[in-house]
Design a protein around this motif. Structure first.
Motif, PDB file in Angstrom:
ATOM      1  N   TYR A  32      -5.133   8.641   2.271  1.00  0.00           N
ATOM      2  CA  TYR A  32      -5.864   7.433   1.930  1.00  0.00           C
ATOM      3  C   TYR A  32      -4.861   6.347   1.554  1.00  0.00           C
ATOM      4  O   TYR A  32      -3.882   6.609   0.870  1.00  0.00           O
ATOM      5  CB  TYR A  32      -6.822   7.701   0.752  1.00  0.00           C
ATOM      6  N   ARG A  33      -5.139   5.138   2.010  1.00  0.00           N
ATOM      7  CA  ARG A  33      -4.260   4.010   1.724  1.00  0.00           C
ATOM      8  C   ARG A  33      -4.676   3.365   0.407  1.00  0.00           C
ATOM      9  O   ARG A  33      -5.791   2.866   0.279  1.00  0.00           O
ATOM     10  CB  ARG A  33      -4.312   3.003   2.866  1.00  0.00           C
ATOM     11  N   ILE A  34      -3.798   3.381  -0.573  1.00  0.00           N
ATOM     12  CA  ILE A  34      -4.056   2.832  -1.902  1.00  0.00           C
ATOM     13  C   ILE A  34      -3.344   1.497  -2.031  1.00  0.00           C
ATOM     14  O   ILE A  34      -2.137   1.398  -1.785  1.00  0.00           O
ATOM     15  CB  ILE A  34      -3.576   3.794  -3.008  1.00  0.00           C
ATOM     16  N   ILE A  35      -4.076   0.460  -2.423  1.00  0.00           N
ATOM     17  CA  ILE A  35      -3.494  -0.877  -2.554  1.00  0.00           C
ATOM     18  C   ILE A  35      -2.901  -1.052  -3.945  1.00  0.00           C
ATOM     19  O   ILE A  35      -3.581  -0.832  -4.948  1.00  0.00           O
ATOM     20  CB  ILE A  35      -4.570  -1.953  -2.325  1.00  0.00           C
TER      21      ILE A  35
ATOM     22  N   TYR B  60      -7.736   1.332  -9.267  1.00  0.00           N
ATOM     23  CA  TYR B  60      -6.787   0.215  -9.379  1.00  0.00           C
ATOM     24  C   TYR B  60      -5.464   0.766  -9.895  1.00  0.00           C
ATOM     25  O   TYR B  60      -5.433   1.528 -10.869  1.00  0.00           O
ATOM     26  CB  TYR B  60      -7.292  -0.857 -10.349  1.00  0.00           C
TER      27      TYR B  60
ATOM     28  N   THR C 186      -8.965  -0.180  -4.640  1.00  0.00           N
ATOM     29  CA  THR C 186      -9.269   0.650  -3.470  1.00  0.00           C
ATOM     30  C   THR C 186     -10.578   1.363  -3.740  1.00  0.00           C
ATOM     31  O   THR C 186     -10.700   2.097  -4.720  1.00  0.00           O
ATOM     32  CB  THR C 186      -8.157   1.684  -3.225  1.00  0.00           C
ATOM     33  N   ASP C 187     -11.563   1.139  -2.887  1.00  0.00           N
ATOM     34  CA  ASP C 187     -12.901   1.663  -3.159  1.00  0.00           C
ATOM     35  C   ASP C 187     -13.191   2.924  -2.335  1.00  0.00           C
ATOM     36  O   ASP C 187     -12.515   3.232  -1.350  1.00  0.00           O
ATOM     37  CB  ASP C 187     -13.945   0.591  -2.851  1.00  0.00           C
TER      38      ASP C 187
ATOM     39  N   VAL D 290       0.841  -1.193   0.000  1.00  0.00           N
ATOM     40  CA  VAL D 290       0.000   0.000   0.000  1.00  0.00           C
ATOM     41  C   VAL D 290       0.879   1.247   0.000  1.00  0.00           C
ATOM     42  O   VAL D 290       2.051   1.193   0.356  1.00  0.00           O
ATOM     43  CB  VAL D 290      -0.936   0.045   1.231  1.00  0.00           C
TER      44      VAL D 290
END
Length: 477
Positions: free
Chosen positions: A22-25, A46, A30-31, A11
């Protein structure tokens, strides 16, 4: 396997313009990322597993009619990972707002992503299905550097607004069972005539459906190869070979399932797509091989015959519908119901070409009668015209409650309670269960207090608002 999981679950932190984090995978969706200045509207995101801020990335903005952002992003996930795209997919329902509001929200979403991620400005794309395709294909009017539009089942096309000085690639996608398939072909031809690069793909599906990830991947390959041709992405021979092999594998899957004509058409489109990359001879050999396959000629013949018959039927339906509406010919309702029954039988036939044709013609009948229904109900036409088109709608689409409710309303307000009760029961036979709406029908105020009305509702729903067993027995005696 452990190393792969660690990679997928990597992340990173994204700081928005509101200084929130915000944590982005990486490698995952990530929704519910907020869209600045757009109220509660959000999008799903994505990014590939090897995402880094050290280089610029292509991005594709995706618009789903129902705002299923995460689900739709996952349809693009394989293609985005293999071809290195960021995907931003909207979570807002496109039918819940006016079009100008939707365009403003879509623009705000684009601006948010473009300002938050290292995006290559010349490699911005849109994709959408149904109303989402109309939104996506309208955005080049706002973002002048748009590189491509992928439109599934619909599009916004208006030559007066098209900027010929900023051409982009148009990719149309249509379901084999979608009555819009010929319209999508005409949209593609429209762009071709303007010297825009264009292509079209088909899939086994109906209107208002997304194609499979494999079809989406093939379509996105067109964007990728076009960017390579234009020098906007590196010409990596191994990467191009992988793209080609993936599409050939798709062709092979069609051949193995005996869809020889579909495989042939796919190869013909690939011939143009890969003509600058040295695969012409290989594709030509595969085309020759398919032509010799047992069953190919029969499938091609059946396809052409079905298309010819379908176009003739569409013209006949348009003419007869206009005539019956003009003459308010209730006697012909049975003929229309017969047409629907015959097409329903064809759907279960052994010929794929005829089966797909039946689906398309049923969709077309549903579309044209709904179009006329909406227009007549909004007009000042006499009540018999409004009842006629409503009755016709119930013959074409037996499970659409709107026409039944309209008949109950019109007949009730005209004092024709027998007709209103008949269509109330027909509506409930379809499985309709919204009891509150049955007591809120305009023009049926007196009717909905009657014992007959309430008995029918109680018979199908188990209860009614104004049903009185004692009153019913009195009337029987």
């Amino acid at each position: 396997m452990k190393r792969l999981l660690l990679t997928v679950l990597t992340v990173f932190t994204l700081s928005s313009i509101f200084a929130q984090e915000y944590r982005i995978i990486k490698g995952g969706v990530t929704d519910s990322l907020p869209i600045p200045y757009a109220g509660d509207d959000t999008y799903a995101l994505y990014v590939p597993t090897d995402y880094t801020t050290e280089k610029e990335w292509p991005v594709i903005f995706v618009f789903d009619t129902k705002g299923r952002g995460a689900n739709t992003a996952n349809l693009f996930r394989t293609a985005a990972e293999n071809q290195k795209y960021i995907v931003a997919s909207s979570n807002f329902n496109l039918k819940s707002k006016p079009i100008d509001s939707i365009i403003n929200t879509a623009t705000a979403m684009m601006n948010s992503v473009l300002s938050s991620f290292p995006i290559k400005s010349e490699l911005v794309y849109t994709a959408g299905m149904g109303e989402g395709a109309q939104v996506g294909s309208a955005l080049p009017l706002i973002y002048k550097k748009m590189a491509g539009v992928m439109a599934v089942g619909n599009s916004f096309v208006n030559q007066d607004y098209l900027d010929k000085n900023n051409p982009y690639m148009f990719v149309g996608i249509a379901g084999d069972k979608d009555y819009m398939v010929y319209q999508m072909e005409s949209y593609t031809k429209f762009y071709e005539d303007l010297d825009f690069t264009s292509d079209i793909y088909y899939f086994d599906g109906m209107e208002n459906e997304w194609p499979s990830p494999a079809v989406i991947s093939n379509a996105m390959t067109g964007f990728t190869l076009e960017a390579i041709k234009n020098g906007l992405r590196p010409k990596d021979e191994g990467f191009i070979q992988k793209l080609y092999d993936d599409e050939i594998n798709f062709v092979e899957s069609l051949r193995r399932t005996r869809k020889y004509f579909d495989a042939f058409e796919k190869l013909e489109r690939m011939e143009e797509k890969y003509k600058d990359f040295g695969y012409e001879e290989d594709i030509e050999d595969k085309l020759k091989s398919l032509k010799k396959t047992d069953g190919f000629r029969q499938q091609r013949r059946e396809f052409r015959q079905a298309v010819d018959f379908e176009k003739m039927q569409q013209e006949e339906y348009e003419y007869l519908l206009a005539n019956d509406i003009m003459t308010v010919n209730f006697q012909n309702i049975g003929w229309w119901a017969y047409q629907v029954d015959e097409l329903e039988k064809l759907k279960d036939g052994s010929s794929e070409a005829k089966t797909n044709m039946a689906f398309r013609l049923l969709g077309y009948l549903d579309f044209v009668t709904k179009r006329e229904f909406d227009a007549i109900q909004k007009s000042t036409a006499p009540i018999e015209n409004k009842i006629f088109i409503s009755v016709l709608r119930t013959a074409i689409n037996k499970n659409d409650p709107e026409a039944y409710l309209k008949i109950i309303s019109l007949a009730g307000s005209d004092g024709d309670y027998e007709t209103a009760l008949l269509y109330l029961e027909d509506l409930l036979k379809t499985g309709y269960s919204d009891m509150e709406s049955l007591y809120d029908i305009e023009g049926a105020l007196d009717l909905r207090f009657s014992s007959e009305y309430n008995e029918i509702i109680k018979k199908y729903l188990g209860e009614s608002k104004f049903y009185s067993e004692n009153e019913s027995k009195k009337e029987e005696n």
